[in-house]
Design a protein around this motif. Structure first.
Motif, PDB file in Angstrom:
ATOM      1  N   UNK A   1       1.008  -1.731  -0.114  1.00  0.00           N
ATOM      2  CA  UNK A   1      -0.202  -0.304  -0.193  1.00  0.00           C
ATOM      3  C   UNK A   1       0.612   0.867  -0.132  1.00  0.00           C
ATOM      4  N   UNK A   2       2.529   1.448   0.989  1.00  0.00           N
ATOM      5  CA  UNK A   2       2.793   2.380   0.975  1.00  0.00           C
ATOM      6  C   UNK A   2       3.458   2.712  -0.512  1.00  0.00           C
ATOM      7  N   UNK A   3       3.954   1.455  -1.335  1.00  0.00           N
ATOM      8  CA  UNK A   3       4.573   1.472  -2.654  1.00  0.00           C
ATOM      9  C   UNK A   3       3.560   2.088  -3.312  1.00  0.00           C
ATOM     10  N   UNK A   4       2.484   1.448  -3.314  1.00  0.00           N
ATOM     11  CA  UNK A   4       1.627   2.209  -4.462  1.00  0.00           C
ATOM     12  C   UNK A   4       1.038   4.055  -3.955  1.00  0.00           C
ATOM     13  N   UNK A   5       1.020   4.087  -2.773  1.00  0.00           N
ATOM     14  CA  UNK A   5       0.598   5.451  -2.369  1.00  0.00           C
ATOM     15  C   UNK A   5       1.690   6.464  -2.285  1.00  0.00           C
ATOM     16  N   UNK A   6       3.246   5.781  -2.444  1.00  0.00           N
ATOM     17  CA  UNK A   6       3.997   7.537  -2.316  1.00  0.00           C
ATOM     18  C   UNK A   6       5.072   6.877  -3.163  1.00  0.00           C
ATOM     19  N   UNK A   7       5.542   5.462  -2.909  1.00  0.00           N
ATOM     20  CA  UNK A   7       6.628   5.415  -3.837  1.00  0.00           C
ATOM     21  C   UNK A   7       6.498   5.111  -5.436  1.00  0.00           C
ATOM     22  N   UNK A   8       5.354   5.033  -6.101  1.00  0.00           N
ATOM     23  CA  UNK A   8       5.249   4.904  -7.266  1.00  0.00           C
ATOM     24  C   UNK A   8       5.845   6.047  -7.874  1.00  0.00           C
ATOM     25  N   UNK A   9       6.550   5.837  -9.008  1.00  0.00           N
ATOM     26  CA  UNK A   9       7.411   7.210  -9.958  1.00  0.00           C
ATOM     27  C   UNK A   9       6.266   7.450 -11.062  1.00  0.00           C
ATOM     28  N   UNK A  10       6.315   7.787 -11.930  1.00  0.00           N
ATOM     29  CA  UNK A  10       5.108   8.405 -13.018  1.00  0.00           C
ATOM     30  C   UNK A  10       4.965   7.629 -14.037  1.00  0.00           C
ATOM     31  N   UNK A  11       4.145   7.393 -14.517  1.00  0.00           N
ATOM     32  CA  UNK A  11       4.103   6.435 -15.606  1.00  0.00           C
ATOM     33  C   UNK A  11       4.575   6.890 -16.733  1.00  0.00           C
TER      34      UNK A  11
END
Lengths: 65, 254
Positions: free
Chosen positions: A54-64
């Motif tokens: 959840x943390x990865x998808x919420x704040x860690x993910x870069x721009x697609x």
């Protein structure tokens, strides 16, 4: 004792695995992250249960791209 | 098709592609399954970690324990998950500037706020209903009987708190700048509410009461009328928060 509860534990474990796998696939298919690098995120996703992906998808993910 | 429905559909589609739907539904399903299971397994777990020479007397778990676990999971972890999943609901659009084009093409600013709130509320409602159904089914299977008054209202209070949280998050995102501003302000707001509840005893109108009294309501230790008042005041709070958010968003330069 654990055998009694196994049928009820399997769906929970399966759902947690699905979450972790989705996050892992996303990590491997992207190069840029908003914070930290690939290895830190892999560790977080694999070792922090439920909240890690959840943390990865919420704040860690870069721009697609 | 007017602006609201178009934007609402776009929001739902975005939620699916952003993995929001996946995360929300799997986490709530996990909570729904885990809570009755934890309640049922607790005596066995404690028996296995028992210290030598110590006799632990644990009462046989009942369905109340299953709901205690459910409310505990949702009011703590659930709040965190909800905030993390919907943290960038408006902030990210503002930070990236993706709203500029639809707004300049004539989409009304009120529609943006309302559609965002409606889509988030829809997802929260569906996932919470899923968790409640799973939890209810598992509890019925493990403990056979569920006989309690005010169960629906108790569950409804938790849902209402989620709705309040989402409205507050939208307002906070309108007020602040940056991708995580709304999230931080909402977390700070929750902290202030906690302090109000713990230190100043501002109970009657505190929305936090909705998530702290659920089990007490089930066991008959909390007054139904009092909680009903809190629920009404929270409804009013949600409405005024949304209206304030729309008014401020109208004046905001994007």
């Amino acid at each position: 004792m654990i055998q009694d509860y196994l049928p009820f534990l399997i769906p929970i474990i399966a759902l947690e695995l699905i979450l972790a796998l989705t996050a892992l696939i996303h990590i491997f298919r992207h190069r840029s992250f908003r914070f930290a690098n690939r290895f830190i995120w892999i560790a977080i996703v694999l070792f922090v249960q439920i909240i890690g992906p959840i943390i990865y998808f919420a704040i860690g993910r870069g721009e697609d791209s | 098709m007017n602006g609201f429905t178009a934007f609402f559909k776009k929001e739902l589609l975005e939620a699916i592609r952003n993995y929001r739907v996946l995360i929300l539904f799997s986490v709530t399903a996990i909570f729904g399954m885990m809570s009755p299971l934890t309640a049922k397994m607790m005596p066995d777990i404690l028996a296995n970690v028992g210290v030598e020479g110590m006799v632990l007397k644990i009462p046989e778990p009942t369905f109340i324990d299953a709901f205690t676990q459910f409310f505990k999971n949702f009011s703590q972890m659930g709040t965190v998950v909800l905030l993390l999943v919907f943290g960038g609901l408006l902030s990210q659009d503002l930070a990236k500037g993706t709203l500029i084009i639809p707004l300049s093409k004539g989409l009304s600013r009120h529609a943006v706020i309302l559609a965002k709130y409606a889509s988030a509320l829809t997802l929260w409602t569906l996932s919470y209903a899923l968790a409640t159904l799973i939890n209810y089914g598992y509890t019925l299977y493990f403990f056979q009987t569920i006989s309690v008054s005010h169960l629906f209202f108790s569950l409804f209070c938790l849902w209402l708190f989620g709705a309040f949280l989402l409205a507050f998050l939208l307002l906070a995102s309108v007020v602040t700048r940056g991708a995580f501003g709304g999230l931080l302000v909402t977390a700070a707001g929750l902290g202030i509410l906690l302090i109000c509840q713990a230190i100043f005893r501002m109970d009657p109108f505190n929305p936090l009461k909705l998530v702290s009294e659920n089990v007490a309501l089930l066991t008959g230790k909390a007054a139904f009328d009092q909680l009903l008042n809190t629920a009404w005041s929270t409804c009013a709070l949600i409405l005024s928060t949304l209206i304030l958010a729309m008014m401020l968003f109208k004046k905001k330069s994007i």
